[in-house]
Design a protein around this motif. Structure first.
Motif, PDB file in Angstrom:
ATOM      1  N   GLY A  18       0.865  -1.235  -0.028  1.00  0.00           N
ATOM      2  CA  GLY A  18       0.243   0.053   0.163  1.00  0.00           C
ATOM      3  C   GLY A  18       0.840   1.370   0.121  1.00  0.00           C
ATOM      4  N   ASN A  19       0.329   2.372  -0.276  1.00  0.00           N
ATOM      5  CA  ASN A  19       0.812   3.618  -0.335  1.00  0.00           C
ATOM      6  C   ASN A  19       0.937   4.151   1.038  1.00  0.00           C
ATOM      7  OD1 ASN A  19       0.930   3.734  -3.218  1.00  0.00           O
ATOM      8  ND2 ASN A  19      -1.159   4.553  -3.159  1.00  0.00           N
ATOM      9  N   LEU A  20       1.885   5.036   1.398  1.00  0.00           N
ATOM     10  CA  LEU A  20       2.267   5.651   2.726  1.00  0.00           C
ATOM     11  C   LEU A  20       2.148   7.261   2.621  1.00  0.00           C
ATOM     12  CD1 LEU A  20       5.320   3.374   3.556  1.00  0.00           C
ATOM     13  CD2 LEU A  20       2.792   2.786   3.818  1.00  0.00           C
ATOM     14  N   LEU A  21       1.790   7.996   3.602  1.00  0.00           N
ATOM     15  CA  LEU A  21       1.817   9.385   3.408  1.00  0.00           C
ATOM     16  C   LEU A  21       2.592  10.082   4.636  1.00  0.00           C
ATOM     17  CD1 LEU A  21       0.544  12.013   2.051  1.00  0.00           C
ATOM     18  CD2 LEU A  21      -1.578  11.555   3.315  1.00  0.00           C
ATOM     19  N   ASP A  22       3.361  10.924   4.563  1.00  0.00           N
ATOM     20  CA  ASP A  22       4.027  11.523   5.525  1.00  0.00           C
ATOM     21  C   ASP A  22       3.330  12.894   5.610  1.00  0.00           C
ATOM     22  OD1 ASP A  22       6.149  12.732   7.242  1.00  0.00           O
ATOM     23  OD2 ASP A  22       7.840  12.235   6.023  1.00  0.00           O
ATOM     24  N   ILE A  23       2.881  13.248   6.532  1.00  0.00           N
ATOM     25  CA  ILE A  23       2.246  14.553   6.649  1.00  0.00           C
ATOM     26  C   ILE A  23       2.980  15.588   7.231  1.00  0.00           C
ATOM     27  CG2 ILE A  23       0.181  15.809   7.776  1.00  0.00           C
ATOM     28  CD1 ILE A  23      -1.313  12.963   7.392  1.00  0.00           C
ATOM     29  N   GLY A  24       3.376  16.610   6.886  1.00  0.00           N
ATOM     30  CA  GLY A  24       4.473  17.628   7.393  1.00  0.00           C
ATOM     31  C   GLY A  24       5.637  17.203   7.371  1.00  0.00           C
ATOM     32  N   ILE A  81      -2.167  19.751   4.028  1.00  0.00           N
ATOM     33  CA  ILE A  81      -2.744  18.314   4.051  1.00  0.00           C
ATOM     34  C   ILE A  81      -4.452  18.596   4.276  1.00  0.00           C
ATOM     35  CG2 ILE A  81      -2.433  18.636   6.645  1.00  0.00           C
ATOM     36  CD1 ILE A  81      -2.830  15.246   4.140  1.00  0.00           C
ATOM     37  N   LEU A  82      -4.954  19.905   4.827  1.00  0.00           N
ATOM     38  CA  LEU A  82      -6.402  20.049   4.912  1.00  0.00           C
ATOM     39  C   LEU A  82      -7.108  20.150   3.262  1.00  0.00           C
ATOM     40  CD1 LEU A  82      -6.318  22.268   8.178  1.00  0.00           C
ATOM     41  CD2 LEU A  82      -6.536  19.802   7.832  1.00  0.00           C
ATOM     42  N   THR A  83      -6.366  20.418   2.421  1.00  0.00           N
ATOM     43  CA  THR A  83      -6.811  20.641   1.039  1.00  0.00           C
ATOM     44  C   THR A  83      -6.565  19.518   0.007  1.00  0.00           C
ATOM     45  OG1 THR A  83      -5.164  22.216   0.574  1.00  0.00           O
ATOM     46  CG2 THR A  83      -7.277  22.958   1.472  1.00  0.00           C
ATOM     47  N   TYR A  84      -5.672  18.463   0.437  1.00  0.00           N
ATOM     48  CA  TYR A  84      -5.115  17.715  -0.227  1.00  0.00           C
ATOM     49  C   TYR A  84      -5.995  16.396  -0.809  1.00  0.00           C
ATOM     50  CZ  TYR A  84      -1.805  13.914  -1.812  1.00  0.00           C
ATOM     51  OH  TYR A  84      -1.043  12.891  -2.354  1.00  0.00           O
ATOM     52  N   GLN A  85      -6.036  16.433  -1.930  1.00  0.00           N
ATOM     53  CA  GLN A  85      -7.350  15.585  -2.580  1.00  0.00           C
ATOM     54  C   GLN A  85      -6.636  14.678  -3.722  1.00  0.00           C
ATOM     55  OE1 GLN A  85     -10.255  18.407  -3.889  1.00  0.00           O
ATOM     56  NE2 GLN A  85     -11.309  18.127  -1.919  1.00  0.00           N
TER      57      GLN A  85
END
Length: 235
Positions: free
Chosen positions: A38-44, A97-101
């Motif tokens: 699966g895909n991984l997401l690093d926020i900030g 991140i709050l507007t990431y789509q």
């Protein structure tokens, strides 16, 4: 201040980042359980330290997206990724991140979030953004993470131990369940200061643990050495 940090398999430059590489990120990146696919997401993402730790642990086989609002941090992350053994595994985006789509959903999301509630504002605007939760309130972060998560995804964070109850309340409202919690204390005679949390979209029986970074003789503990042995040169 040093321009960066040399790990066993990569170098992290941080001269263009408001917040420098610290223990919190190393703890989270080494402690979190990574899904098999699966895909991984690093926020900030800041300097990109968490993304590079994930790339090392997954041998560059899982796609990683790293997001940051700060142009300097994005530039730094891209430099660090390009110089690493896994340049094709990590995509760095200048994005809120709050507007990431995105089109995809993520199996693991992780974040070393701003968490200085009601603290004295930082003098530097970029440091203020990186340090203070005004810019990324936990309820919105947890809700947005849920929107970006796959049905069986996890979300991992490192926060002050004193804020665990507050974060878990917000997590429950956003549909996250506590899966793992590790409380971290600097030494055996010192108070617990940090908490590592792994949340799940699925019901889970929580696992609890505690980690002490240093022993009474001020040497690093065996548990801490074991956790970071794949990254720290001294271990």
């Amino acid at each position: 201040m040093a321009a960066g940090f040399q790990c066993k398999q990569f170098f992290i430059g941080h001269q263009h980042c408001a917040m420098k590489v610290g223990t919190d990120a190393f703890l989270l990146g080494a402690w979190v359980r990574i899904p098999a696919s699966g895909n991984l997401l690093d926020i900030g993402c800041g300097s990109g330290i968490l993304s590079l730790m994930l790339a090392q642990r997954s041998q560059g086989l899982q796609p990683i997206t790293a997001l940051d609002l700060d142009a300097g941090a994005v530039r730094q992350s891209r430099m660090n990724v390009a110089a690493s053994p896994w340049p094709s595994a990590i995509q760095v985006l200048e994005q809120d991140i709050l507007t990431y789509q995105p089109a995809e959903r993520y199996s693991l999301l992780l974040c070393n979030p701003p968490y200085f509630h009601q603290a004295v504002p930082a003098r530097d605007a970029a440091r203020q953004l990186a340090r203070h939760s005004d810019s990324l309130p936990w309820p919105q972060l947890l809700q947005q993470a849920a929107q970006l998560a796959s049905d069986d995804a996890d979300f991992a964070l490192v926060i002050p131990d004193s804020s665990v109850s507050l974060l878990l309340q917000a997590a429950t409202l956003a549909g996250w369940q506590l899966k793992r919690l590790c409380r971290v204390q600097p030494g055996p005679q010192k108070a617990v200061r940090r908490a590592l949390l792994q949340l799940s979209r699925q019901p889970a029986v929580p696992e609890y643990s505690q980690l002490c970074i240093q022993q009474s003789d001020d040497q690093y503990s065996g548990d801490y050495r074991q956790l970071l042995k794949d990254f720290y040169l001294k271990f």
